[in-house]
Design a protein around this motif. Structure first.
Motif, PDB file in Angstrom:
ATOM      1  N   UNK A 645      67.938  35.458  94.672  1.00  0.00           N
ATOM      2  CA  UNK A 645      69.073  34.963  95.469  1.00  0.00           C
ATOM      3  C   UNK A 645      69.158  33.440  95.462  1.00  0.00           C
ATOM      4  N   UNK A 646      68.090  32.747  95.053  1.00  0.00           N
ATOM      5  CA  UNK A 646      68.106  31.287  95.167  1.00  0.00           C
ATOM      6  C   UNK A 646      67.768  30.563  93.861  1.00  0.00           C
ATOM      7  N   UNK A 647      67.154  31.231  92.915  1.00  0.00           N
ATOM      8  CA  UNK A 647      66.650  30.564  91.711  1.00  0.00           C
ATOM      9  C   UNK A 647      67.781  30.190  90.737  1.00  0.00           C
ATOM     10  N   UNK A 648      67.422  29.352  89.771  1.00  0.00           N
ATOM     11  CA  UNK A 648      68.307  29.020  88.658  1.00  0.00           C
ATOM     12  C   UNK A 648      67.603  29.395  87.359  1.00  0.00           C
ATOM     13  N   UNK A 649      68.296  30.135  86.495  1.00  0.00           N
ATOM     14  CA  UNK A 649      67.753  30.480  85.176  1.00  0.00           C
ATOM     15  C   UNK A 649      68.685  29.938  84.093  1.00  0.00           C
ATOM     16  N   UNK A 650      68.098  29.519  82.985  1.00  0.00           N
ATOM     17  CA  UNK A 650      68.901  29.114  81.827  1.00  0.00           C
ATOM     18  C   UNK A 650      68.792  30.206  80.772  1.00  0.00           C
ATOM     19  N   UNK A 651      69.932  30.821  80.440  1.00  0.00           N
ATOM     20  CA  UNK A 651      69.909  31.862  79.409  1.00  0.00           C
ATOM     21  C   UNK A 651      69.779  31.209  78.028  1.00  0.00           C
ATOM     22  N   UNK A 652      68.873  31.718  77.226  1.00  0.00           N
ATOM     23  CA  UNK A 652      68.687  31.227  75.864  1.00  0.00           C
ATOM     24  C   UNK A 652      69.666  31.983  74.965  1.00  0.00           C
ATOM     25  N   UNK A 653      70.521  31.247  74.243  1.00  0.00           N
ATOM     26  CA  UNK A 653      71.541  31.878  73.391  1.00  0.00           C
ATOM     27  C   UNK A 653      71.342  31.462  71.936  1.00  0.00           C
ATOM     28  N   UNK A 654      71.799  32.296  71.051  1.00  0.00           N
ATOM     29  CA  UNK A 654      71.820  31.940  69.635  1.00  0.00           C
ATOM     30  C   UNK A 654      73.283  31.970  69.190  1.00  0.00           C
ATOM     31  N   UNK A 655      73.978  30.853  69.397  1.00  0.00           N
ATOM     32  CA  UNK A 655      75.380  30.788  69.001  1.00  0.00           C
ATOM     33  C   UNK A 655      75.501  30.753  67.484  1.00  0.00           C
ATOM     34  N   UNK A 656      74.548  30.074  66.867  1.00  0.00           N
ATOM     35  CA  UNK A 656      74.586  29.963  65.407  1.00  0.00           C
ATOM     36  C   UNK A 656      73.156  30.076  64.910  1.00  0.00           C
ATOM     37  N   UNK A 657      72.773  31.274  64.453  1.00  0.00           N
ATOM     38  CA  UNK A 657      71.388  31.532  64.066  1.00  0.00           C
ATOM     39  C   UNK A 657      70.941  30.608  62.941  1.00  0.00           C
ATOM     40  N   UNK A 658      71.833  30.347  61.980  1.00  0.00           N
ATOM     41  CA  UNK A 658      71.458  29.494  60.859  1.00  0.00           C
ATOM     42  C   UNK A 658      71.157  28.073  61.336  1.00  0.00           C
ATOM     43  N   UNK A 659      72.014  27.541  62.254  1.00  0.00           N
ATOM     44  CA  UNK A 659      71.789  26.200  62.773  1.00  0.00           C
ATOM     45  C   UNK A 659      70.507  26.155  63.599  1.00  0.00           C
TER      46      UNK A 659
END
Length: 693
Positions: A645-659
């Motif tokens: 209810x209080x934490x902050x998480x940063x989602x790890x994304x792969x928008x461009x796998x090659x990059x």
């Protein structure tokens, strides 16, 4: 006269092209953007075939604002003289007669991409308008067509596909539009795809065009491919020209760090083929023809486990393979198996057999063959069908790859040893994953889990709700045990910095205790055997200290996930916890409890302190600066980092796998030079105040 009213003279031509219009899928596969692109490449490939024969070294493709496309070359130019059998000029024969052109027999083209002789005529049949201009014999000759029928457009108000059109009645002829210097030759084709045929929204894909043009430039060294796209608000231009051939192509395609150099395997073989040949009497007769097949392959292995293979016949891509690719893979497996068997004691391979997937892991290969009149399955030419090619390719690969792997040259011997070790590691990894899977299936409720002892698991079996926190250090683990919700939050501690898997081999990664624990706890395997549905936790959260070492540990962990458990990242199930940097205790007057404010960056802290000063509020000094997670008590860790209810998480994304892969290789790979340059270039923007000392 409307386009549906034909003169008797053109009935035979239009009957043939009408078949194309009624069944376009038979000739171009689909009528969406892919079919549109296929038409374009039929025209471009005619120019490429000329370049292959040594005629012309540049091809220009222009996408006009009015959705027409133009292809220009400086090759020999389509013949403009009259073809004796039909009484038509060469231009009209090429663009109106199915199965007509210079690709039959072996006179004009020894090995070409277009071989069925239907490409240009099919594009013409599926175009609302097509204009062709030929520079030849000191003149510029021109002819126009509407849905396959030759005639004249009234372009007095500008060139457009729906301009008034008059078909030729008694006889068709080329128009002389001007003069050119002696020796100047070439062909220009501009056409408007027929909106009656292609689905609404079908359009030329610039990205696909660039990709294919780059590919062609690799396959025909010295050929320049220029693309101009005028359709958008800005004119986009690109140009491709390479001199290194398929070796440079393989280097470009390779997604990982090299285990071997680029190896070239070249050779040729002859075969006999029985084909029907049209005799002078007009009858077909089966005739034995001697054929020659040239083979040229560039390949290399890298540290990854993905396979990047592209195959070509006379520079035409065969995305679904065929006999040439079958021969390559068959010989590859045979040679590698023989070498592993010969070195089984040294490699500790045991009695297990190397499989095709073990050999193909980390392989980048460009397989090309040159065959006169190859047999394809369909006009789209996605699969080569000529049976004899398989044995010829296999023979070349077996002979040359064996010589390479048994070479006594120091460098080649070292690379061969590394390659065989990698392939055996892949085999062992596959067998280990299969054994683990079978063991898991056999387990029942009474059997104990083989999970690491240091895992602090959660009670819930609901994968979607459960969370695995990978925690830096035992001190943070102790606090996290008290701060977590044991119903759905599990903890796995790691000791310091794990192995840098960007540099390490697969076997080194599997032998590393920390990496092995993470893979075992997540329970979905690794690499090619990774099964996202088998993952035991809905979220994997990396919880490291908010300092330089913590960032390094997080990067090492992300490298592991990116290389060996990438589907987890792609599914958005990997997160980084965001612990606070500062704790500000605001002193409230009287009996009112003090207020706690957490900040996550230096600018945020200064902003909070300025706001407190402005409102006349006091705060406890010194302000607490968290150096690590272990400095927090359980309540603070829960409130800031673990409580949903209080934490902050940063989602790890792969928008461009090659990059992303390029960045990982730059920051974590074996090659030090680019990393040093990166650090030097970025050093100017780094102030001493930003360094946490």
């Amino acid at each position: 006269m409307s386009s549906s009213e034909y003169s008797a003279r053109h009935l035979s031509v239009l009957e043939g092209l009408e078949a194309v219009r009624k069944r376009p899928g038979m000739y171009i596969g689909t009528t969406d953007s892919r079919g549109l692109m296929h038409c374009l490449w039929e025209i471009i490939d005619n120019s490429v075939d000329e370049a292959l024969g040594g005629h012309g070294n540049s091809i220009e493709i222009q996408l006009h604002k009015d959705n027409s496309v133009e292809v220009r070359d400086k090759a020999r130019g389509i013949p403009v003289d009259v073809e004796p059998k039909t009484g038509l000029t060469g231009v009209e024969v090429v663009f109106t007669k199915l199965h007509a052109g210079g690709k039959f027999g072996s006179g004009s083209y020894a090995a070409s991409g277009g071989l069925h002789g239907v490409g240009a005529s099919v594009v013409n049949a599926l175009s609302e308008r097509l204009d062709v201009e030929v520079d030849r014999d000191g003149k510029t000759w021109a002819m126009s067509f509407r849905r396959g029928e030759p005639g004249v457009f009234d372009d007095s108000k500008g060139i457009a596909p729906n301009n008034p059109f008059t078909p030729f009645e008694d006889g068709s002829s080329l128009t002389v539009k001007g003069k050119v210097a002696k020796g100047v030759t070439g062909t220009r084709v501009r056409y408007w795809a027929d909106q009656q045929i292609f689905t609404p929204g079908a359009s030329f894909q610039t990205e696909d065009l660039d990709s294919r043009a780059r590919q062609t430039a690799f396959l025909v060294p010295g050929l320049e491919m220029k693309i101009t796209d005028e359709r958008g608000p800005e004119v986009l231009e690109s140009s491709f020209k390479f001199s290194g051939g398929i070796s440079e192509f393989a280097e470009f395609l390779a997604p990982d760090t090299a285990v071997t150099d680029i190896w070239r395997l070249s050779g040729e073989g002859n075969f006999t083929e029985t084909v029907p040949v049209l005799g002078p009497d007009g009858n077909m007769a089966l005739t034995e023809v001697e054929r020659s097949c040239g083979v040229d392959i560039a390949l290399r292995w890298g540290t990854g486990y993905e396979t990047e293979m592209q195959s070509f016949v006379n520079i035409i891509s065969t995305p679904k393979g065929g006999t040439h690719q079958q021969g390559f893979e068959q010989a590859l497996l045979k040679v590698i198996r023989a070498q592993v068997d010969a070195n089984s004691r040294k490699l500790k391979a045991g009695n297990d057999k190397v499989e095709k997937d073990d050999v193909l892991a980390g392989l980048t290969a460009v397989v090309t063959v040159r065959v006169p009149e190859p047999q394809f399955e369909g006009q789209t030419k996605e699969v080569l069908g000529t049976p004899a090619v398989k044995a010829i390719v296999a023979s070349v690969v077996q002979k040359q790859l064996t010589a390479r792997l048994t070479s006594t040259k120091r460098d080649e011997k070292a690379q061969s040893a590394l390659l065989l070790e990698k392939i055996v590691s892949e085999m062992k990894s596959r067998i280990s994953a299969r054994t683990h899977k079978e063991t898991q299936r056999r387990k029942n409720a009474l059997e104990t889990s083989s999970l690491p002892a240091k895992l602090v698991d959660c009670r819930s079996n609901d994968v979607e709700q459960s969370e695995l926190f990978i925690v830096e250090g035992d001190s943070a683990l102790g606090t996290a045990k008290l701060a977590r919700n044991s119903e759905y939050q599990a903890l796995l501690p790691i000791r310091g910095k794990i192995l840098n898997v960007q540099k390490a081999s697969v076997s080194d990664m599997l032998n590393n205790a920390e990496c092995a624990s993470i893979i075992q706890v997540i329970g979905a395997g690794s690499g090619r055997s990774f099964d996202l549905d088998a993952a035991r936790y809905g979220k994997v959260i990396l919880m490291s200290d908010a300092d330089v070492d913590g960032a390094h540990i997080r990067t090492l962990l992300l490298t592991l996930f990116f290389r060996y458990m990438r589907p987890l990242i792609e599914a958005g199930r990997v997160f980084a916890a965001v612990p606070p940097l500062h704790r500000v205790v605001v002193i409230n007057p009287g009996t009112k409890p003090n207020e706690t404010i957490y900040t996550y960056s230096e600018p945020e802290l200064q902003s909070v302190l300025a706001a407190l000063a402005k409102s006349g509020k006091r705060y406890q000094e010194p302000i607490q600066r968290y150096k690590g997670l272990g400095e927090m008590d359980a309540d603070q860790l829960a409130t800031t980092t673990m409580d949903r209810s209080a934490r902050t998480l940063r989602r790890v994304r792969v928008e461009d796998a090659a990059m992303a892969d390029t960045v990982f290789e730059l920051l974590m790979g074996n090659d030090v030079g680019p990393r040093r340059d990166f650090i030097i270039e970025g050093s100017a923007g780094l102030s001493r105040d930003r360094i946490d000392v």
